[in-house]
Structures are given as structure tokens and as C-alpha cells.
Design an enzyme around this catalytic site. Structure first.
Site, PDB file in Angstrom:
ATOM      1  N   ASP A  91       4.396 -55.063 -30.108  1.00 41.14           N
ATOM      2  CA  ASP A  91       3.964 -54.015 -30.953  1.00 41.14           C
ATOM      3  C   ASP A  91       4.547 -54.041 -32.272  1.00 41.14           C
ATOM      4  O   ASP A  91       4.026 -53.615 -33.124  1.00 41.14           O
ATOM      5  CB  ASP A  91       4.860 -52.758 -30.288  1.00 41.14           C
ATOM      6  CG  ASP A  91       6.214 -52.662 -29.989  1.00 41.14           C
ATOM      7  OD1 ASP A  91       6.750 -53.675 -30.230  1.00 41.14           O
ATOM      8  OD2 ASP A  91       6.579 -51.616 -29.677  1.00 41.14           O
ATOM      9  N   SER A 149      11.310 -54.042 -25.222  1.00 35.83           N
ATOM     10  CA  SER A 149      11.042 -54.531 -26.450  1.00 35.83           C
ATOM     11  C   SER A 149      11.804 -56.016 -26.764  1.00 35.83           C
ATOM     12  O   SER A 149      11.647 -57.126 -26.227  1.00 35.83           O
ATOM     13  CB  SER A 149      11.240 -53.591 -27.306  1.00 35.83           C
ATOM     14  OG  SER A 149      10.714 -53.795 -28.628  1.00 35.83           O
ATOM     15  N   ASP A 171       6.859 -59.382 -31.537  1.00 35.83           N
ATOM     16  CA  ASP A 171       8.045 -59.307 -30.394  1.00 35.83           C
ATOM     17  C   ASP A 171       7.847 -59.385 -29.065  1.00 35.83           C
ATOM     18  O   ASP A 171       6.476 -59.465 -28.842  1.00 35.83           O
ATOM     19  CB  ASP A 171       8.903 -57.905 -30.978  1.00 35.83           C
ATOM     20  CG  ASP A 171       8.167 -56.702 -30.447  1.00 35.83           C
ATOM     21  OD1 ASP A 171       7.154 -56.874 -30.336  1.00 35.83           O
ATOM     22  OD2 ASP A 171       8.973 -55.703 -30.242  1.00 35.83           O
ATOM     23  N   ASP A 196       6.935 -57.431 -26.728  1.00 38.50           N
ATOM     24  CA  ASP A 196       6.241 -56.695 -26.023  1.00 38.50           C
ATOM     25  C   ASP A 196       4.984 -56.285 -27.074  1.00 38.50           C
ATOM     26  O   ASP A 196       3.973 -55.499 -26.956  1.00 38.50           O
ATOM     27  CB  ASP A 196       6.467 -55.374 -25.612  1.00 38.50           C
ATOM     28  CG  ASP A 196       7.202 -54.547 -26.717  1.00 38.50           C
ATOM     29  OD1 ASP A 196       7.840 -54.936 -27.619  1.00 38.50           O
ATOM     30  OD2 ASP A 196       6.840 -53.184 -26.514  1.00 38.50           O
TER      31      ASP A 196
HETATM   32 MG    MG Z   1       8.564 -54.038 -29.369  1.00 37.62          MG
END
Ligand code: MG
Length: 445
Positions: free
Chosen positions: A242, A96, A238, A240
Site C-alpha cells: 500500500d 504491513s 512495503d 502489503d
Molecule cells: Mg503497508
């Protein structure tokens, strides 16, 4: 502690604890747990991604699972593809918003959902006790690749919003993908929505162009770009993809709490229904639910994406999310998703003739204060027993630590799962009141 192994996933340092051996054995553990079927794997753009993915794949194949490798894709896209391919499970390889030295492994259920705690524990126990099933040569898994992820995920988002209304506005949008996994899908989505896209930090090379957490101190470049291009809006993903943060047309970072508020405002207007948010998330969503009329319930959950996702599913919510810019729209999946976040916010703007800054200024505004207090475990329990004393005319929720809501604001006290720390968060109309709410709790210490 450089290896974190919890029910929400495994995270370690490259060159130290996140090794190919660990990844292969976690693949064996997950594959042995599933027994058979297809596992869908995606990774963020970190340079360590292929090392972790190939080792993990090897373990899954050896345990008799087939693997579909999606390559570099966003975390919510893996959720979408697990369902699309009717997978037995999924794996996301990402750390992340953590620095490049970290990488992590998260498992997903066939619904594209984090496994419930008992199942997550069962997988980790298999790893710890080396309870692996190695299949014979006839049953070794098969490896395929699938390149369609962005097209499929974007198509789902387009089905959920009013594409024509958005296209008519021809928004000028700056997208900051921090050289993470969401850039190509994010750009594709904005193109399909007829936006004029200025894409910064677009290369998915994992060399994060700024500290990757999408908070104010890290998004100065995005704010500048929105101002210099006179854009309608700036979006930050961010690594990744999400989480989603927003910069308004004046180049103001409006804070991640507003991502959920704006998305919910749109959803409540177009398709009213219940919502879910964790206990540390702003009261704005409750205000918006009231303003929308009808009887919309906002379900408050313990902190953690899986808790919000479960509430969205179990209460049939039309939207869920967290104050960190994570939006869950069950029409797309039960994973926080920056793509649908962008779609919903642009649709809100398309339905409203005003600029984003005016829409934001109309939402009841609060000040949130987040504090941390070092305190050992037994004193936290004593503190939590005392907190109800301050309840007065407030409403108490003890689903995760304790939150008390009063007309003037709320406070949430919760022990950290990993450190001897109590977090105390308060929100009120102004900083002085929020401070006073924090003190109501810290005076008990
Ligand atoms: Mg993330």
C-alpha cells in the site's frame, strides 16, 4: 503489549497472541456482524498468513458467510476485489511493514474501505462479548478461490493512465518488492507499461530481504541497483504494497513525501480537482496545487488512512494520500495503492521530457523534522490548550492535535493514541527554521 486491538485492526505476535483461536473468533464476530453475504479475503506473503487466513475463514463460514480466498495479494487489491465481487465485506491479513513475527487482521466495508469507528467498535464488541451466531448446516458458508486479482487490479490502473505515452518511453525501472505481496502485480503492471523491469526481492515468500519499512536506511540495495543499471527510476513497495517509495535516476532516495507530491503534480496537470492529505503531510502538495492554477482545495484530515479516504470520498477529491508514500486514487479504490502510485509517477515522467531528478528538483523543497516527547496524558491536554498562544499570524487547524501554518512553515503537535508521547512535526524551507518551529511548541512544555 503484544496484542493490539483497535478500530483500525488487530495485530499480534505469532506464537503468542495472534493465535488460530483469535482469528477464528474474529471471523465469527465479523461473520455474525454481517449476517450473510460474501467476504473477500487476501493476505500478504508472511509464512503465518495461511494459518491466520484458514482460521478466520472457518469462523466466517460457521457464521453463514461465503468466503472468496484471493491468496497472497496486496492490501489495495483486496479493496478492488471486494467491489468487483460485490462482497458484503473484506478482510486483509497483514502486519504491513512490521517484522515477520507480527501478523494482523483488518476489516473492509463493501466499498473496500476501513469501517467507520462505530462499526469497527461494534465488531470488536461482538468478539469481546462472544456474541456469535452459529448457523445450522443448511446455511454454512461456501468457500471459493479467485486467481484473477492481479489481472483485475492492473486493468483498473491501466484504464486510469495514459498507457501509450508511458510505453513510448520504454522506461528502465528497478522494483524492490521486499519479498512481499505486491511483487507479481507490480511486475505485471510494469510489463504492461512497456518498462524494462529489474525486479529485486521479487519472491512473495515473506522472508523480508531488508527491514521492510520503505525508508532511506532500508533501501540502499535499491539505490545501488538503480545506479548500476542506469535505470530511470526505482520503486519500493512495503510488504502489503500500500506504500510506495521512490529512488530517482541518480540513485537518490527522494523520500516518501515525494510519492504523493509527484502523483499530485501529474493529476493536477491532467485532471485538476481537489485533494486530501493528513495534517502531518508536507506542504509540497499545497504548493503544487497553487502552481497548477485554478482553485484546487487541499483538504487536511486527521492522521490515519481511513480519515484521508473519507475526505477523498466526501469532497470528491481526484487524489489523496499521506506523507508515508500512500496514494489514494478514487478511480481505483479508497485504499492506499502502490500500483496506481507507480502508474501516476510514470505518467508524469512520460508527459515531461526531463529525467526524474530534474522534475524533483523543481518542486519547492522543504526540511521536515519529526520529534517525540515523553509526556503524560494530562500534561498533553495542558500543552494543547497552550499551543494556540503561539499562533500569531498563523492559521490553526485542531482536527487532530493542533497544526499551525505560517508563511515560513508549519508545526503539528499531536498526542500518540497508544503511548504517553506527544509528536511534534515541523516543516520549513531549511533545518534551522524547522528547528525553531519545533521549539515554539517545546518551549511551552
Ligand atoms: Mg503497508
Amino acid at each position: 503489549m503484544t496484542l493490539m486491538m483497535t478500530i483500525s485492526g488487530v495485530r499480534g505476535l505469532i506464537g503468542q497472541t495472534m493465535t488460530p483461536t483469535l482469528a477464528a473468533e474474529l471471523g465469527l464476530a465479523f461473520g455474525s456482524h454481517l449476517g450473510s453475504g460474501t467476504v473477500v479475503i487476501g493476505r500478504d506473503s508472511r509464512p503465518s498468513g495461511p494459518m491466520v487466513a484458514e482460521a478466520l475463514t472457518s469462523g466466517l463460514l460457521a457464521a453463514g458467510c461465503d468466503v472468496v480466498d484471493l491468496g497472497v495479494v496486496s492490501t489495495p487489491s483486496v479493496g478492488v476485489m471486494v467491489k468487483e465481487l460485490r462482497g458484503a465485506g473484506g478482510v486483509v491479513i497483514t502486519a504491513s511493514h512490521n517484522p515477520i513475527i507480527w501478523n494482523g487482521i483488518k476489516f473492509l466495508t463493501p466499498d473496500g474501505f476501513a469501517p467507520p469507528p462505530d462499526e469497527a467498535e461494534a465488531i470488536l464488541n461482538r468478539y469481546r462479548s462472544r456474541d456469535f451466531t452459529l448457523v445450522d448446516v443448511e446455511r454454512i458458508g461456501r468457500l471459493d478461490r479467485d486467481e484473477r486479482t492481479n489481472d483485475i487490479h492492473v486493468a483498473r490502473v491501466l484504464e486510469a493512465i495514459d498507457v501509450e505515452a508511458i510505453r513510448k518511453r520504454a522506461f528502465k525501472v528497478v522494483l524492490d518488492s521486499v519479498n512481499g505481496a505486491g511483487g507479481s502485480g507490480g511486475h505485471l503492471l510494469l510489463d504492461k507499461l512497456g518498462c524494462n523491469v529489474i525486479h529485486i526481492n521479487a519472491e512473495p515468500n515473506g522472508r523480508f530481504a531488508h527491514t521492510p519499512e520503505p525508508t532511506a536506511e532500508n533501501l540502499g540495495g535499491l539505490c545501488d541497483a538503480v545506479r548500476s543499471h542506469s535505470a530511470d527510476i526505482g520503486f519500493a513497495q512495503d510488504p502489503d504494497a500500500d506504500r510506495l517509495a521512490i529512488v530517482d535516476n541518480q540513485g537518490r532516495y527522494i523520500g516518501e513525501e515525494y510519492t504523493l507530491a509527484l502523483a499530485a503534480k501529474f493529476v493536477f496537470a491532467r485532471t485538476p480537482g481537489n485533494a486530501a492529505a493528513n495534517l502531518s503531510t508536507s506542504r509540497m502538495i499545497d504548493d503544487l496545487a497553487k502552481l497548477a492554477g485554478g482553485d484546487i482545495n487541499v483538504h487536511r484530515t486527521p492522521v490515519g488512512e481511513a480519515n484521508v479516504a473519507r475526505a477523498v470520498r466526501d469532497h470528491g477529491c481526484v487524489i489523496g494520500g499521506e506523507g508515508n508514500g500512500g496514494i489514494i486514487d478514487p478511480r481505483i479504490g479508497l485504499v492506499r495503492d502502490s500500483f496506481i502510485g507507480m502508474g501516476l509517477v510514470l505518467n508524469l515522467l512520460a508527459d515531461d521530457s526531463r529525467q526524474l531528478s530534474e522534475v524533483v528538483d523543481e518542486i519547492p523543497r522543504y526540511v521536515m523534522i519529526k520529534t517525540k516527547h515523553e509526556i503524560d496524558r494530562d500534561r498533553i491536554d495542558t500543552l494543547l490548550k497552550k499551543v494556540p498562544q503561539i499562533k500569531g499570524n498563523g492559521v490553526l487547524n485542531d482536527a487532530d492535535g493542533i497544526r499551525i501554518d505560517w508563511p515560513e512553515g508549519w508545526v503539528h503537535v499531536r498526542p500518540s493514541n497508544t503511548e504517553p508521547i506527544a509528536r511534534v512535526i515541523a516543516e520549513a524551507a531549511n533545518a534551522a527554521t524547522a528547528d525553531e518551529l519545533v521549539r515554539r511548541v517545546t518551549d511551552l512544555l
